[in-house]
Structures are given as structure tokens and as C-alpha cells.
Design a protein around this motif. Sequence first.
Motif, mmCIF file in Angstrom:
data_model
loop_
_atom_site.group_PDB
_atom_site.id
_atom_site.type_symbol
_atom_site.label_atom_id
_atom_site.label_comp_id
_atom_site.label_asym_id
_atom_site.label_seq_id
_atom_site.Cartn_x
_atom_site.Cartn_y
_atom_site.Cartn_z
ATOM 1 N N ASP A 135 0.819 -1.215 0.000
ATOM 2 C CA ASP A 135 0.000 0.000 0.000
ATOM 3 C C ASP A 135 0.855 1.268 0.000
ATOM 4 O OD1 ASP A 135 -2.839 0.845 0.133
ATOM 5 O OD2 ASP A 135 -2.215 1.858 1.973
ATOM 6 N N PHE B 38 -5.605 -0.311 -2.520
ATOM 7 C CA PHE B 38 -6.218 -1.629 -2.649
ATOM 8 C C PHE B 38 -7.674 -1.488 -3.072
ATOM 9 C CE2 PHE B 38 -2.425 -3.332 -0.963
ATOM 10 C CZ PHE B 38 -2.402 -4.653 -1.418
ATOM 11 N N ILE C 149 -8.380 -2.321 3.945
ATOM 12 C CA ILE C 149 -8.700 -2.093 2.538
ATOM 13 C C ILE C 149 -9.736 -0.991 2.393
ATOM 14 C CG2 ILE C 149 -9.756 -3.177 0.490
ATOM 15 C CD1 ILE C 149 -8.396 -5.810 1.429
#
Length: 433
Positions: free
Chosen positions: A222, A254, A248
Amino acid sequence: MIDKTIFENKKAAYFTLGCKLNFAETSAIGKQLAEQGIRKIQPGETADICIINTCSVTESADKKCRQAIRKIGRQHPGAFVVVVGCYAQLKPDDASRIEGVNLVLGTGQKADILSHLIQHAGDSKTVVSPIKEIREFIPSCSKDDRTRHFLKVQDGCDYFCSYCTIPFARGRSRNGSIADLVKMAEEAGNEGGKEIVLTGINIGDFGKSTGETFFDLIQALDRVESVERFRISSIEPNLLSDEMIEFIAQSQRFAPHFHIPLQSGSDEVLRLMRRKYNTELFVSKIKKIKELLPDAFIGVDVIVGVRGEKEAYFEASEQLIESLPISQLHVFAYSERPGTQALNIDYVVPPKIKQERSRRLLELSDRKLRKFYQSQIGTTHRVLFEHTRRGHQMHGFTENYLKVEAEYNRFWINKPKSVTLTGFNEEKMTLTL
């Protein structure tokens, strides 16, 4: 040191059957051969070497492999034909008996395909190691013909579900290190890759080789600023933690796109399958996703007609799936696989009933997908448009996996574009601007 002169002016063709992981591995093989001067064939050319990466998840997959191998042999007469992949590992003798096949390599050999090409260039050979000896993880990051890359983060499986041969074809769970995988992702991003799909056999089980976790991996990825978005290809419900879903939900990279195997909505069938969860846990994961990410796309795998799936069990499964806010089903008819524990289950579902159950779930999937697309009209998303042009149209995908159609504009290719979706082309199953 490899003598490159033996590969001078050689041309190779690559054929892949099965999962995204196979495509990533074929790409890695292609890069390896290209570094030795073996170029990929152009349309209309005949190859000197054919690499066929196979699948063996069902009996139908085995049949497709055999058909593809024979067809490729006819298309490239005189080529040196190499068969690798799951079919090669599970049924090497069958593969070697197909006319035109020169070399069959198992799971432990395909990463070292160059040395085998050199060693066996003048003869026919089958080289397959026992699956218990396969411990090495071979990383790969491949680019498809669209806009995305596939990063292999894990291989193998330790689950041994009663119907499945994948552990016998792929070996035990193993993975690369987070440091190495982050480096590969950064390189892909710096080369222009905007989207990376994380692939593996059981990626939520990541960490067996390195003492790390899949959650550690997605947190590290990330932070890779050169990549626009990451997708998780598929993750077991028992390995998708609430903590991961929460991460997420606030991530900028993501995608709100989940692919989660259910396999059956009946607890009785899940026990027969030797799955690691029950329907209560599965439902809780769907609810958690929709609570935090109401526009998330959720794809679900289902197998129909497994041994022991009585009518009442299928009815319960269908009703559960109907009740869930999922977006699409991937429906598979159960296939008998030699050596699996499922063969010890007495009740066998007749083929016609399997077909009928498949039809019912596919129709249910179609209704759910249309409903999901219609719910997204009027929403704004970022689209990565792809190179493919169909007449005056181009298409791409949003972060939540909506297929979007637009007038062709070459300046939009592989560049994130924020759009508002105003229409729905039901015939093409695309949203429009």
C-alpha cells in the motif's frame, strides 16, 4: 554460462491454460527465454519451440489440455514441444504419450526450463520430481495484453480439501519475501504498470516460508506510490480477517474488489469438502465488506454436484447465495479427481442434475450482476482504460471492477480517469459515460 548461440534465430510460442498464476509463470518463462535470444513469434509465423503451460483442476481441464497440445503440434509442425504445469505434474505419462510432445516438465522443473531445453534438445524426455520435494518459490511479475500486471506472491496449498488435487500438483504453501515482492511491484510501477493483481494458489496463507503475514504484505504494498491500484485475486474466507477488510476500506491503493471461494452454502457439504469455515463465518465476511465498502464488487466461487450434495443441501446453498449481497458467481460442476478423498463419499449426483444446478446458479449470478451494475449508475469512479479498440469503442475497469465503455481516445489508455457512470448497456454488460 549458457551458450546463447544454440538459440540464435529461434522463435517460441507460448500457450497458457487455467489460472492467472499460470499466466504469470508463462510470462516469467518467456522473459527467461527472451534473455537468451529466443524471440516470441509474430502472427503467421511458425515456432521452433512451443511452451504449453497446463491446468488440471477438473477432468474438463485435462481434456482441454490434451486438445490444445494436439492442436499446437499441428499448427507448428517440427517444433520442439514442451508441456509444463499442473497436468504435466499430475499426469506426466499421459502428456508424454501425446503425439508431437518432446519434453514434459513437472512443477519443480519449469523454472529451470532453459537447462532442460539444452540438455534434452535432441530427444524426448519426462522430468517430474515428487511433489514432496518441491519447496522452492519462483517469483514472477507479468504484464498481460491490457493494463495490469500479475504479481505472484505465493504458491502451493496445505489445505487438502477432499475434492481437490492442487496440493498434489503445486506442492506445499510457500512464498516470496515482502522485501522482494515490494521491489518487484515498484519496478512494475516504474515501468508504467498502473494496476497489479496479487496471485497465488492460497494467498491468504502467505508467510509460511518467511514468517510474515498476508496482512503485512498488503500494508507494505500500500506504500508503493508508483502503482495506482492493487487487486487481491482470491482469498479464503477464513483467511480474510476483519482487520484486513478495515484496512482495505481506508486504503487508497487496494481495490474494493473481493473474490472469495464459498464452494457451497450448505454446512453439511462444506464438512464433506473439508473446508476450513462454515456458512456463518462466510456470511459475516460479506456483511463486514458491505458495511464498510457498500460499492465493493464481491465475486464468489461455487461448486455444484459434489459427492454427497443431496437436493436439500443444494436448495439450502442456493437460498443462502440468493440472500447475500454478492455481485457475481463463478460456477463449477464437480469433477471426479483420482486420488482425492471425495471418492470415498457414497452419494453421487447424476450428470443431468449437476447441469441443472449449474444452470440455476448461473441464472442467479446473471441477475445479481445486472442488479449490481444498475446500482452503480450515477456513481463516480476511476477507470483504467485498456489498449483494445473495438470499432470506435474502448473499455476499462473501475476500482470496483465495473466494465466501462467509452468512445475511443488514445490519450486515455492506461491513465487513471475519473468518470461518472450515466448509463448501462445490458447487452454488453458495460456501464457508459
